[in-house]
Design a protein around this motif. Sequence first.
Motif, PDB file in Angstrom:
ATOM      1  N   THR A  90       0.816  -1.213   0.000  1.00 37.38           N
ATOM      2  CA  THR A  90       0.000   0.000   0.000  1.00 37.38           C
ATOM      3  C   THR A  90       0.850   1.262   0.000  1.00 37.38           C
ATOM      4  OG1 THR A  90      -0.165  -0.148   2.407  1.00 37.38           O
ATOM      5  CG2 THR A  90      -2.011  -1.031   1.102  1.00 37.38           C
ATOM      6  N   SER A  91       2.014   1.238   0.595  1.00 36.70           N
ATOM      7  CA  SER A  91       2.834   2.451   0.638  1.00 36.70           C
ATOM      8  C   SER A  91       3.770   2.556  -0.575  1.00 36.70           C
ATOM      9  CB  SER A  91       3.645   2.507   1.927  1.00 36.70           C
ATOM     10  OG  SER A  91       4.551   1.439   1.959  1.00 36.70           O
ATOM     11  N   THR A  92       3.857   1.526  -1.411  1.00 34.07           N
ATOM     12  CA  THR A  92       4.749   1.564  -2.572  1.00 34.07           C
ATOM     13  C   THR A  92       4.356   2.667  -3.546  1.00 34.07           C
ATOM     14  OG1 THR A  92       5.053  -0.808  -2.322  1.00 34.07           O
ATOM     15  CG2 THR A  92       5.763   0.161  -4.400  1.00 34.07           C
ATOM     16  N   ALA A  93       3.082   2.816  -3.788  1.00 36.92           N
ATOM     17  CA  ALA A  93       2.616   3.857  -4.697  1.00 36.92           C
ATOM     18  C   ALA A  93       2.929   5.246  -4.133  1.00 36.92           C
ATOM     19  CB  ALA A  93       1.124   3.705  -4.960  1.00 36.92           C
ATOM     20  N   ASP A  94       2.771   5.409  -2.842  1.00 36.97           N
ATOM     21  CA  ASP A  94       3.068   6.697  -2.218  1.00 36.97           C
ATOM     22  C   ASP A  94       4.551   7.032  -2.332  1.00 36.97           C
ATOM     23  OD1 ASP A  94       0.421   6.940  -1.481  1.00 36.97           O
ATOM     24  OD2 ASP A  94       0.737   6.079   0.521  1.00 36.97           O
ATOM     25  N   ILE A  95       5.392   6.043  -2.096  1.00 36.72           N
ATOM     26  CA  ILE A  95       6.838   6.262  -2.187  1.00 36.72           C
ATOM     27  C   ILE A  95       7.228   6.585  -3.621  1.00 36.72           C
ATOM     28  CG2 ILE A  95       9.090   5.131  -1.988  1.00 36.72           C
ATOM     29  CD1 ILE A  95       7.911   3.587   0.420  1.00 36.72           C
ATOM     30  N   SER A  96       6.677   5.875  -4.573  1.00 36.51           N
ATOM     31  CA  SER A  96       6.966   6.148  -5.990  1.00 36.51           C
ATOM     32  C   SER A  96       6.552   7.564  -6.373  1.00 36.51           C
ATOM     33  CB  SER A  96       6.246   5.143  -6.891  1.00 36.51           C
ATOM     34  OG  SER A  96       6.655   3.846  -6.601  1.00 36.51           O
ATOM     35  N   PHE A  97       5.397   7.979  -5.910  1.00 35.45           N
ATOM     36  CA  PHE A  97       4.918   9.326  -6.213  1.00 35.45           C
ATOM     37  C   PHE A  97       5.835  10.383  -5.611  1.00 35.45           C
ATOM     38  CE2 PHE A  97       2.110  12.983  -5.363  1.00 35.45           C
ATOM     39  CZ  PHE A  97       1.773  13.273  -6.672  1.00 35.45           C
ATOM     40  N   VAL A  98       6.267  10.196  -4.395  1.00 38.07           N
ATOM     41  CA  VAL A  98       7.167  11.147  -3.738  1.00 38.07           C
ATOM     42  C   VAL A  98       8.506  11.204  -4.471  1.00 38.07           C
ATOM     43  CG1 VAL A  98       8.487  11.571  -1.618  1.00 38.07           C
ATOM     44  CG2 VAL A  98       6.068  11.016  -1.483  1.00 38.07           C
ATOM     45  N   LEU A  99       9.034  10.053  -4.889  1.00 39.88           N
ATOM     46  CA  LEU A  99      10.288  10.036  -5.638  1.00 39.88           C
ATOM     47  C   LEU A  99      10.133  10.733  -6.988  1.00 39.88           C
ATOM     48  CD1 LEU A  99      11.653   6.454  -4.892  1.00 39.88           C
ATOM     49  CD2 LEU A  99      12.639   8.632  -4.169  1.00 39.88           C
ATOM     50  N   LEU A 100       9.028  10.506  -7.656  1.00 36.68           N
ATOM     51  CA  LEU A 100       8.770  11.167  -8.933  1.00 36.68           C
ATOM     52  C   LEU A 100       8.746  12.685  -8.761  1.00 36.68           C
ATOM     53  CD1 LEU A 100       7.964  10.947 -11.941  1.00 36.68           C
ATOM     54  CD2 LEU A 100       5.594  10.955 -11.160  1.00 36.68           C
TER      55      LEU A 100
END
Length: 176
Positions: A16-26
Amino acid sequence: MTFRKHSRKAMGLNTTSTADISFVLLIFFLVTTSMDMDKGLARQLPQTETQDHQAETQVEKEAVLALQITATDQLMADGEPIGIGEAGKRVAQLLKRQGKNHLITIETDPEARYDSYFQLQDAIVSAYREYRDLWAQQHYGRPYRKCSPAQRKAAREACPQRIMEHYDNGEGGARP
């Protein structure tokens, strides 16, 4: 004795937090990355005039510098081949000799590379900058970039950029 098989379930990963981390990195990389700017010329085009308001200007032959870029990227000045460094010197000589009564014509073959045209424009702009700097130094005792807006305007009026470009209109004829 009978053995029962136990079906084991594989442990699942919590994503569930993978998408959030990817968005923050982007967002991080978009904000911190510098974008390269393409080469280009900053030009303010003159206002269009109707045919009624256009006035013809008579220019003496000695006050004209004809520059041409051929299809093979050869630079010609008044019909003779020159280098890009020589073009800037010729423009500077014309400005010193003719002052505001000069005209630079540029004709570029459609097959010429943009880089050749860009280098020629850069040499011309550098010659104008040097001439205005010299003019401001003689009249105001300071370089052009340190002059007031009114002094800069006077320097631009003393040496206006008078450049006429010819281009091929695609129908076999060149237009100014």
